[in-house]
Structures are given as structure tokens and as C-alpha cells.
Design a protein around this motif. Structure first.
Motif, PDB file in Angstrom:
ATOM      1  N   ILE A 100      -1.606 -24.856  35.795  1.00 51.11           N
ATOM      2  CA  ILE A 100      -2.711 -24.662  34.863  1.00 51.11           C
ATOM      3  C   ILE A 100      -2.555 -25.683  33.746  1.00 51.11           C
ATOM      4  CG2 ILE A 100      -3.786 -23.099  33.209  1.00 51.11           C
ATOM      5  CD1 ILE A 100      -2.949 -20.793  35.008  1.00 51.11           C
ATOM      6  N   ASN A 101      -3.581 -26.483  33.549  1.00 49.38           N
ATOM      7  CA  ASN A 101      -3.542 -27.531  32.539  1.00 49.38           C
ATOM      8  C   ASN A 101      -3.924 -27.000  31.162  1.00 49.38           C
ATOM      9  OD1 ASN A 101      -2.854 -29.590  34.397  1.00 49.38           O
ATOM     10  ND2 ASN A 101      -4.990 -29.734  35.021  1.00 49.38           N
ATOM     11  N   TRP A 102      -3.449 -27.699  30.151  1.00 51.81           N
ATOM     12  CA  TRP A 102      -3.801 -27.421  28.759  1.00 51.81           C
ATOM     13  C   TRP A 102      -5.312 -27.555  28.619  1.00 51.81           C
ATOM     14  CZ3 TRP A 102      -1.190 -26.288  24.233  1.00 51.81           C
ATOM     15  CH2 TRP A 102      -1.868 -26.518  23.061  1.00 51.81           C
ATOM     16  N   ASP A 103      -5.974 -26.546  28.061  1.00 57.29           N
ATOM     17  CA  ASP A 103      -7.426 -26.574  27.842  1.00 57.29           C
ATOM     18  C   ASP A 103      -7.696 -25.979  26.473  1.00 57.29           C
ATOM     19  OD1 ASP A 103     -10.185 -26.250  27.786  1.00 57.29           O
ATOM     20  OD2 ASP A 103     -10.307 -25.578  29.864  1.00 57.29           O
ATOM     21  N   ILE A 104      -7.937 -26.841  25.494  1.00 58.69           N
ATOM     22  CA  ILE A 104      -8.091 -26.379  24.116  1.00 58.69           C
ATOM     23  C   ILE A 104      -9.296 -25.459  23.961  1.00 58.69           C
ATOM     24  CG2 ILE A 104      -9.430 -28.342  23.264  1.00 58.69           C
ATOM     25  CD1 ILE A 104      -6.603 -26.409  21.406  1.00 58.69           C
ATOM     26  N   ALA A 105     -10.318 -25.612  24.774  1.00 57.54           N
ATOM     27  CA  ALA A 105     -11.487 -24.723  24.677  1.00 57.54           C
ATOM     28  C   ALA A 105     -11.091 -23.288  25.011  1.00 57.54           C
ATOM     29  CB  ALA A 105     -12.600 -25.212  25.593  1.00 57.54           C
ATOM     30  N   VAL A 106     -10.329 -23.113  26.073  1.00 54.38           N
ATOM     31  CA  VAL A 106      -9.872 -21.778  26.474  1.00 54.38           C
ATOM     32  C   VAL A 106      -8.874 -21.233  25.452  1.00 54.38           C
ATOM     33  CG1 VAL A 106      -8.627 -20.476  28.248  1.00 54.38           C
ATOM     34  CG2 VAL A 106     -10.300 -22.213  28.915  1.00 54.38           C
ATOM     35  N   ILE A 107      -7.954 -22.081  25.014  1.00 55.55           N
ATOM     36  CA  ILE A 107      -6.964 -21.678  24.019  1.00 55.55           C
ATOM     37  C   ILE A 107      -7.647 -21.232  22.733  1.00 55.55           C
ATOM     38  CG2 ILE A 107      -5.100 -22.541  22.534  1.00 55.55           C
ATOM     39  CD1 ILE A 107      -4.280 -24.303  24.989  1.00 55.55           C
ATOM     40  N   THR A 108      -8.655 -21.967  22.303  1.00 58.16           N
ATOM     41  CA  THR A 108      -9.395 -21.616  21.084  1.00 58.16           C
ATOM     42  C   THR A 108     -10.102 -20.284  21.240  1.00 58.16           C
ATOM     43  OG1 THR A 108      -9.693 -23.940  20.505  1.00 58.16           O
ATOM     44  CG2 THR A 108     -11.216 -22.361  19.499  1.00 58.16           C
ATOM     45  N   GLU A 109     -10.706 -20.055  22.386  1.00 55.88           N
ATOM     46  CA  GLU A 109     -11.405 -18.789  22.629  1.00 55.88           C
ATOM     47  C   GLU A 109     -10.444 -17.604  22.507  1.00 55.88           C
ATOM     48  OE1 GLU A 109     -13.981 -16.770  26.246  1.00 55.88           O
ATOM     49  OE2 GLU A 109     -13.830 -18.959  26.137  1.00 55.88           O
ATOM     50  N   TRP A 124       2.483 -23.914  17.251  1.00 53.33           N
ATOM     51  CA  TRP A 124       3.177 -22.750  17.805  1.00 53.33           C
ATOM     52  C   TRP A 124       2.183 -21.751  18.394  1.00 53.33           C
ATOM     53  CZ3 TRP A 124       3.245 -17.526  16.414  1.00 53.33           C
ATOM     54  CH2 TRP A 124       4.199 -16.757  17.082  1.00 53.33           C
ATOM     55  N   VAL A 125       1.099 -21.476  17.665  1.00 48.20           N
ATOM     56  CA  VAL A 125       0.085 -20.539  18.158  1.00 48.20           C
ATOM     57  C   VAL A 125      -0.556 -21.070  19.434  1.00 48.20           C
ATOM     58  CG1 VAL A 125      -2.174 -19.497  17.655  1.00 48.20           C
ATOM     59  CG2 VAL A 125      -0.388 -19.485  15.907  1.00 48.20           C
ATOM     60  N   ASP A 126      -1.010 -22.332  19.404  1.00 48.73           N
ATOM     61  CA  ASP A 126      -1.673 -22.911  20.579  1.00 48.73           C
ATOM     62  C   ASP A 126      -0.737 -22.949  21.787  1.00 48.73           C
ATOM     63  OD1 ASP A 126      -4.012 -23.260  19.145  1.00 48.73           O
ATOM     64  OD2 ASP A 126      -3.620 -25.370  18.696  1.00 48.73           O
ATOM     65  N   ASN A 127       0.501 -23.364  21.578  1.00 49.14           N
ATOM     66  CA  ASN A 127       1.455 -23.428  22.686  1.00 49.14           C
ATOM     67  C   ASN A 127       1.800 -22.041  23.216  1.00 49.14           C
ATOM     68  OD1 ASN A 127       1.733 -26.251  22.821  1.00 49.14           O
ATOM     69  ND2 ASN A 127       3.183 -26.244  21.129  1.00 49.14           N
ATOM     70  N   ASN A 176       1.186 -20.895  27.037  1.00 55.18           N
ATOM     71  CA  ASN A 176       2.277 -20.334  27.845  1.00 55.18           C
ATOM     72  C   ASN A 176       1.922 -18.954  28.383  1.00 55.18           C
ATOM     73  OD1 ASN A 176       3.913 -22.585  27.534  1.00 55.18           O
ATOM     74  ND2 ASN A 176       4.887 -21.782  25.691  1.00 55.18           N
ATOM     75  N   LEU A 177       1.255 -18.140  27.578  1.00 56.66           N
ATOM     76  CA  LEU A 177       0.840 -16.812  28.030  1.00 56.66           C
ATOM     77  C   LEU A 177      -0.164 -16.918  29.179  1.00 56.66           C
ATOM     78  CD1 LEU A 177       0.942 -13.738  27.632  1.00 56.66           C
ATOM     79  CD2 LEU A 177      -0.936 -14.006  25.998  1.00 56.66           C
ATOM     80  N   ILE A 178      -1.105 -17.840  29.053  1.00 59.33           N
ATOM     81  CA  ILE A 178      -2.079 -18.058  30.128  1.00 59.33           C
ATOM     82  C   ILE A 178      -1.351 -18.395  31.422  1.00 59.33           C
ATOM     83  CG2 ILE A 178      -3.904 -19.618  30.953  1.00 59.33           C
ATOM     84  CD1 ILE A 178      -4.787 -19.831  27.963  1.00 59.33           C
ATOM     85  N   LYS A 179      -0.371 -19.279  31.335  1.00 59.84           N
ATOM     86  CA  LYS A 179       0.387 -19.684  32.524  1.00 59.84           C
ATOM     87  C   LYS A 179       1.207 -18.530  33.083  1.00 59.84           C
ATOM     88  CE  LYS A 179       0.719 -24.515  31.151  1.00 59.84           C
ATOM     89  NZ  LYS A 179       1.602 -25.605  30.720  1.00 59.84           N
ATOM     90  N   GLU A 180       1.863 -17.774  32.212  1.00 58.04           N
ATOM     91  CA  GLU A 180       2.699 -16.657  32.655  1.00 58.04           C
ATOM     92  C   GLU A 180       1.889 -15.552  33.323  1.00 58.04           C
ATOM     93  OE1 GLU A 180       5.425 -15.110  29.710  1.00 58.04           O
ATOM     94  OE2 GLU A 180       5.843 -17.147  29.006  1.00 58.04           O
ATOM     95  N   LEU A 181       0.693 -15.308  32.847  1.00 54.43           N
ATOM     96  CA  LEU A 181      -0.132 -14.231  33.387  1.00 54.43           C
ATOM     97  C   LEU A 181      -0.928 -14.636  34.626  1.00 54.43           C
ATOM     98  CD1 LEU A 181      -1.520 -12.646  30.103  1.00 54.43           C
ATOM     99  CD2 LEU A 181       0.269 -11.744  31.591  1.00 54.43           C
ATOM    100  N   SER A 182      -0.929 -15.905  34.944  1.00 55.60           N
ATOM    101  CA  SER A 182      -1.722 -16.385  36.077  1.00 55.60           C
ATOM    102  C   SER A 182      -1.208 -15.793  37.387  1.00 55.60           C
ATOM    103  CB  SER A 182      -1.657 -17.905  36.152  1.00 55.60           C
ATOM    104  OG  SER A 182      -2.315 -18.355  37.319  1.00 55.60           O
ATOM    105  N   PRO A 183      -2.111 -15.225  38.181  1.00 56.71           N
ATOM    106  CA  PRO A 183      -1.704 -14.674  39.470  1.00 56.71           C
ATOM    107  C   PRO A 183      -1.538 -15.759  40.544  1.00 56.71           C
ATOM    108  CG  PRO A 183      -4.033 -14.317  39.124  1.00 56.71           C
ATOM    109  CD  PRO A 183      -3.499 -14.947  37.863  1.00 56.71           C
ATOM    110  N   ALA A 184      -1.937 -16.975  40.233  1.00 59.89           N
ATOM    111  CA  ALA A 184      -1.865 -18.069  41.203  1.00 59.89           C
ATOM    112  C   ALA A 184      -0.663 -18.957  40.908  1.00 59.89           C
ATOM    113  CB  ALA A 184      -3.148 -18.894  41.149  1.00 59.89           C
ATOM    114  N   SER A 185      -0.242 -19.706  41.901  1.00 56.53           N
ATOM    115  CA  SER A 185       0.904 -20.592  41.723  1.00 56.53           C
ATOM    116  C   SER A 185       0.488 -22.009  41.321  1.00 56.53           C
ATOM    117  CB  SER A 185       1.724 -20.633  43.007  1.00 56.53           C
ATOM    118  OG  SER A 185       0.935 -21.120  44.072  1.00 56.53           O
ATOM    119  N   GLU A 186      -0.811 -22.268  41.289  1.00 50.85           N
ATOM    120  CA  GLU A 186      -1.282 -23.597  40.916  1.00 50.85           C
ATOM    121  C   GLU A 186      -0.970 -23.902  39.454  1.00 50.85           C
ATOM    122  OE1 GLU A 186      -3.897 -21.515  42.324  1.00 50.85           O
ATOM    123  OE2 GLU A 186      -3.388 -22.223  44.308  1.00 50.85           O
TER     124      GLU A 186
END
Length: 67
Positions: free
Chosen positions: A31-40, A12-15, A19-29
């Protein structure tokens, strides 16, 4: 907390972070799951909730899993 509940909390936390990363993205491309970024981001949030705001302990926010 059972092992199944721990896994569900971690998922739940990771997902939620992904989802927040995707929602806040200013681009329309896409965004793939990246556990390194999620962990940070998770570690920053964990520090906020556990140490700064003292709302929970580490196990409540992101429990360690038995191997």
C-alpha cells in the motif's frame, strides 16, 4: 511549539496513520503513501480527539505550519 516540533508532530501523525492503514489491510499487496486518504482519516481522528472526547486542541494534535 517550535516549527521543527510542529513538523515532527505532523510527520508522526501522518506516518502513524499510514502505518495503521498498512497494518489493517487484509491484502498482502504493498500500500503506497496517499496523502488524500491519510488526510481523510486524520480529520476523522482530529474531530474525535478535539471535539468529541475533548482530549486536546487542534494545534496539539496536528499543528498548523507557518509558511
Amino acid at each position: 511549539m517550535t516549527e521543527k516540533q510542529k513538523i515532527a508532530q505532523c510527520d508522526w501523525v501522518d506516518n502513524s496513520i499510514c502505518n495503521l492503514i498498512k497494518e489493517l489491510s487484509p491484502a498482502s499487496e504493498m500500500i503506497n503513501w496517499d496523502i488524500a486518504v491519510i488526510t481523510e482519516i486524520r480529520l476523522i481522528l482530529q474531530n474525535l480527539y478535539v471535539n468529541e472526547l475533548e482530549l486536546c486542541d487542534e494545534e496539539e494534535f496536528y499543528p498548523s505550519l507557518d509558511e
